[in-house]
Design a protein around this motif. Structure first.
Motif, PDB file in Angstrom:
ATOM      1  N   UNK A  89       0.848  -1.204   0.000  1.00 57.60           N
ATOM      2  CA  UNK A  89       0.000   0.000   0.000  1.00 57.60           C
ATOM      3  C   UNK A  89       0.878   1.247   0.000  1.00 57.60           C
ATOM      4  N   UNK A  90       1.873   1.289   0.873  1.00 58.92           N
ATOM      5  CA  UNK A  90       2.741   2.467   0.945  1.00 58.92           C
ATOM      6  C   UNK A  90       3.513   2.676  -0.354  1.00 58.92           C
ATOM      7  N   UNK A  91       4.031   1.601  -0.936  1.00 59.70           N
ATOM      8  CA  UNK A  91       4.780   1.723  -2.191  1.00 59.70           C
ATOM      9  C   UNK A  91       3.867   2.111  -3.353  1.00 59.70           C
ATOM     10  N   UNK A  92       2.624   1.696  -3.304  1.00 62.39           N
ATOM     11  CA  UNK A  92       1.678   1.961  -4.387  1.00 62.39           C
ATOM     12  C   UNK A  92       0.890   3.245  -4.200  1.00 62.39           C
ATOM     13  N   UNK A  93       1.105   3.942  -3.090  1.00 61.01           N
ATOM     14  CA  UNK A  93       0.306   5.130  -2.801  1.00 61.01           C
ATOM     15  C   UNK A  93       0.316   6.179  -3.915  1.00 61.01           C
ATOM     16  N   UNK A  94       1.439   6.447  -4.573  1.00 62.43           N
ATOM     17  CA  UNK A  94       1.385   7.415  -5.671  1.00 62.43           C
ATOM     18  C   UNK A  94       0.403   6.997  -6.782  1.00 62.43           C
ATOM     19  N   UNK A  95       0.395   5.717  -7.135  1.00 61.52           N
ATOM     20  CA  UNK A  95      -0.546   5.236  -8.162  1.00 61.52           C
ATOM     21  C   UNK A  95      -1.978   5.286  -7.646  1.00 61.52           C
ATOM     22  N   UNK A  96      -2.165   4.974  -6.395  1.00 59.25           N
ATOM     23  CA  UNK A  96      -3.500   5.024  -5.800  1.00 59.25           C
ATOM     24  C   UNK A  96      -3.991   6.466  -5.774  1.00 59.25           C
ATOM     25  N   UNK A  97      -3.108   7.399  -5.413  1.00 65.06           N
ATOM     26  CA  UNK A  97      -3.477   8.818  -5.371  1.00 65.06           C
ATOM     27  C   UNK A  97      -3.858   9.319  -6.762  1.00 65.06           C
ATOM     28  N   UNK A 148      -5.260   7.525  -9.052  1.00 67.41           N
ATOM     29  CA  UNK A 148      -6.611   6.985  -9.282  1.00 67.41           C
ATOM     30  C   UNK A 148      -7.650   7.844  -8.564  1.00 67.41           C
ATOM     31  N   UNK A 149      -7.326   8.305  -7.343  1.00 65.83           N
ATOM     32  CA  UNK A 149      -8.244   9.191  -6.617  1.00 65.83           C
ATOM     33  C   UNK A 149      -8.465  10.479  -7.401  1.00 65.83           C
ATOM     34  N   UNK A 150      -7.370  11.047  -7.901  1.00 66.79           N
ATOM     35  CA  UNK A 150      -7.463  12.296  -8.661  1.00 66.79           C
ATOM     36  C   UNK A 150      -8.287  12.121  -9.929  1.00 66.79           C
ATOM     37  N   UNK A 151      -8.047  11.021 -10.647  1.00 64.53           N
ATOM     38  CA  UNK A 151      -8.801  10.747 -11.874  1.00 64.53           C
ATOM     39  C   UNK A 151     -10.291  10.605 -11.565  1.00 64.53           C
ATOM     40  N   UNK A 152     -10.603   9.956 -10.487  1.00 66.36           N
ATOM     41  CA  UNK A 152     -12.014   9.754 -10.088  1.00 66.36           C
ATOM     42  C   UNK A 152     -12.675  11.100  -9.766  1.00 66.36           C
ATOM     43  N   UNK A 153     -11.927  12.003  -9.118  1.00 66.69           N
ATOM     44  CA  UNK A 153     -12.485  13.318  -8.798  1.00 66.69           C
ATOM     45  C   UNK A 153     -12.761  14.140 -10.050  1.00 66.69           C
TER      46      UNK A 153
END
Length: 136
Positions: free
Chosen positions: A119-127, A129-134
């Motif tokens: 999760x910590x290593x993937x947080x930039x990619x997850x973030x 995805x959050x931005x794209x969703x917004x």
């Protein structure tokens, strides 16, 4: 636990293996309670915090930022009940209680640490995805 039936080509060993392993997908499987305890937000963080050292309640609460006393106490009770955490109470005044992982708890901590690290290593990619969703 859900009743497990054997097919004509199954051997008794496979039945006993199924019973020992459980069936997380079955609504009544007791493994789900352990899964809930180990993978809860506080369960994961307590296991990771206790991986390095035996800690007193107050030190553990500081290590797991944001957890209330009530939630930490409840999480420790769950993990102790599941055989993952050992509570050691010393007969002194004032009371002195320490928490550490059992060998089973060390195994669980290793597993959840892998997930937490991912999760910590993937947080930039997850973030992203959050931005794209917004934006959508």
């Amino acid at each position: 636990m859900e009743k497990v039936t054997m097919g004509p080509d199954e051997h008794p060993a496979s039945l006993s293996q199924q019973l020992r392993r459980g069936n997380l997908m079955a609504a009544t499987c007791p493994s789900r309670e352990v899964l809930k305890h180990v993978t809860s937000r506080w369960g994961v963080l307590v296991l990771i915090a206790l991986e390095a050292d035996t800690l007193r309640f107050s030190a553990l609460r500081r290590a797991v930022g944001g957890v209330s006393e009530r939630m930490l106490a409840q999480t420790l009770q769950w993990l102790e009940g599941d055989g993952l955490v050992e509570r050691i109470a010393y007969d002194v005044v004032p009371p002195h209680v320490e928490y550490s992982l059992t060998p089973l708890g060390r195994e669980a901590a290793e597993k959840v640490r892998v997930l937490a690290d991912w999760i910590e290593a993937s947080l930039p990619r997850i973030a992203r995805a959050w931005e794209e969703r917004q934006r959508d």
